[in-house]
Design an enzyme around this catalytic site. Structure first.
Site, mmCIF file in Angstrom:
data_model
loop_
_atom_site.group_PDB
_atom_site.id
_atom_site.type_symbol
_atom_site.label_atom_id
_atom_site.label_comp_id
_atom_site.label_asym_id
_atom_site.label_seq_id
_atom_site.Cartn_x
_atom_site.Cartn_y
_atom_site.Cartn_z
ATOM 1 N N PRO A 120 0.805 -1.022 0.221
ATOM 2 C CA PRO A 120 0.033 0.083 0.228
ATOM 3 C C PRO A 120 0.652 1.169 -0.054
ATOM 4 C CG PRO A 120 -0.323 -1.355 2.207
ATOM 5 C CD PRO A 120 0.604 -2.000 1.099
ATOM 6 N N GLU A 153 2.199 -8.233 8.596
ATOM 7 C CA GLU A 153 2.431 -6.994 9.156
ATOM 8 C C GLU A 153 3.080 -6.140 7.804
ATOM 9 O OE1 GLU A 153 1.529 -3.578 10.851
ATOM 10 O OE2 GLU A 153 0.353 -5.480 11.341
ATOM 11 N N ARG A 161 -4.415 -9.057 -20.171
ATOM 12 C CA ARG A 161 -5.283 -8.695 -21.295
ATOM 13 C C ARG A 161 -4.818 -7.803 -22.396
ATOM 14 N NH1 ARG A 161 -8.654 -4.497 -20.860
ATOM 15 N NH2 ARG A 161 -10.452 -5.726 -21.171
ATOM 16 N N ASP A 196 -11.160 0.235 -24.078
ATOM 17 C CA ASP A 196 -11.373 0.119 -22.549
ATOM 18 C C ASP A 196 -11.447 1.675 -21.865
ATOM 19 O OD1 ASP A 196 -11.121 -2.431 -21.952
ATOM 20 O OD2 ASP A 196 -9.337 -2.622 -21.701
HETATM 21 N N1 ADE Z 1 -0.601 -5.372 -0.020
HETATM 22 C C1 ADE Z 1 -1.549 -4.754 1.033
HETATM 23 N N2 ADE Z 1 -2.470 -3.880 0.712
HETATM 24 C C2 ADE Z 1 -1.865 -3.400 -0.600
HETATM 25 C C3 ADE Z 1 -2.540 -2.441 -1.638
HETATM 26 N N3 ADE Z 1 -3.419 -1.635 -1.288
HETATM 27 N N4 ADE Z 1 -1.853 -2.681 -2.745
HETATM 28 C C4 ADE Z 1 -0.688 -3.402 -3.217
HETATM 29 N N5 ADE Z 1 -0.538 -4.357 -2.191
HETATM 30 C C5 ADE Z 1 -0.898 -4.401 -1.076
#
Ligand code: ADE
Length: 237
Positions: A89, A116, A154, A169
């Site tokens: 993230p 974690e 794709r 797309d």
């Molecule tokens: N791992 C945990 N959350 C994630 C996300 N939003 N994007 C990519 N990998 C992740």
């Protein structure tokens, strides 16, 4: 193209690699998706892949040893040098232009975390890129890797039945896609727009373009803003 996926849960990818468009692309040999379990690269009798964080705090952290060993073994197998991507993230947010860029790579290696997170040295020493699929937290990188694989595969030539499909797309042109209709011409009093039945290709093209623009303006004005910025940058360059 080859995609290596490093994960603690290789079985999660089975439906993806055996179904629908990705499954067909694998069968046709357009992409080779190879899964590797970090646990196969552990050196202790418990096959440990994670440990408690130094400094305390909750959760478990993926350890350097099995991850480095797995990456070194997989990347050093004699194939092309892979672009190593960490799913996190904290990464750069995925969009269609990034997908298109990655679809041009000969080989990708996707690192999925769990628990974690990763030991920071994995992030700094192993990853060429860090990618997030959105501003929310998943339990692991696996669903994010699946999203990335699907979006890339794709775009590979021959992956879609209709080669024009990807060109139209949503996002391909920085806009949301125009609406689609199929039979019947009228369903519960809802008629298909007349222009689509007219056979006038130019008019259909114009209608679709205007629908794409108005839909994008209504739902995602930020995309139009970005498109304007890109165009003005191109003009001034
Ligand atoms: N791992 C945990 N959350 C994630 C996300 N939003 N994007 C990519 N990998 C992740």
């Amino acid at each position: 193209m080859r995609i290596d996926v490093l994960t603690l849960f290789p079985e999660m990818f089975t439906p993806l690699v055996s179904t629908s468009i990705v499954g067909r692309a694998v069968q046709r040999g357009l992409v080779d998706i190879v899964r590797t379990n970090y646990r196969d690269y552990t050196s202790d009798s418990h096959r440990s892949v994670d440990d408690k964080p130094f400094g305390g705090g909750g959760g478990m952290v993926l350890m350097c040893e099995p991850v480095f060993a797995a990456v070194e073994a997989v990347a050093g197998d004699g194939g092309p040098e892979p672009l190593k991507i960490l799913l996190t993230p904290q990464g750069q947010r995925l969009d269609q232009s990034m997908v298109a860029e990655l679809a041009g790579e000969p080989r990708l290696l996707l690192l999925c975390g769990h628990y974690e997170g990763f030991d920071e040295r994995i992030r700094t020493e192993l990853a060429d890129r860090q990618i997030s699929i959105g501003d929310y937290v998943l339990s692991g990188g696996e669903p994010a890797a699946m999203v990335l694989i699907d979006a890339i595969v794709r775009l590979l030539p021959g992956a879609l039945g209709d080669q024009n499909a990807a060109r139209n797309d949503s996002f391909a042109d920085g806009l949301l896609e125009y609406p689609h209709y199929t039979r019947p011409r009228e369903f519960r009093g809802l008629a298909v727009p007349e222009v689509l039945l007219s056979g006038h290709h130019r008019e259909i093209e114009t209608w679709r373009r205007s629908q794409a623009l108005s839909r994008t303006q209504a739902r995602r004005p930020d995309l139009l803003e970005q498109k304007r910025d890109r165009m003005s940058r191109t003009i001034t360059e």
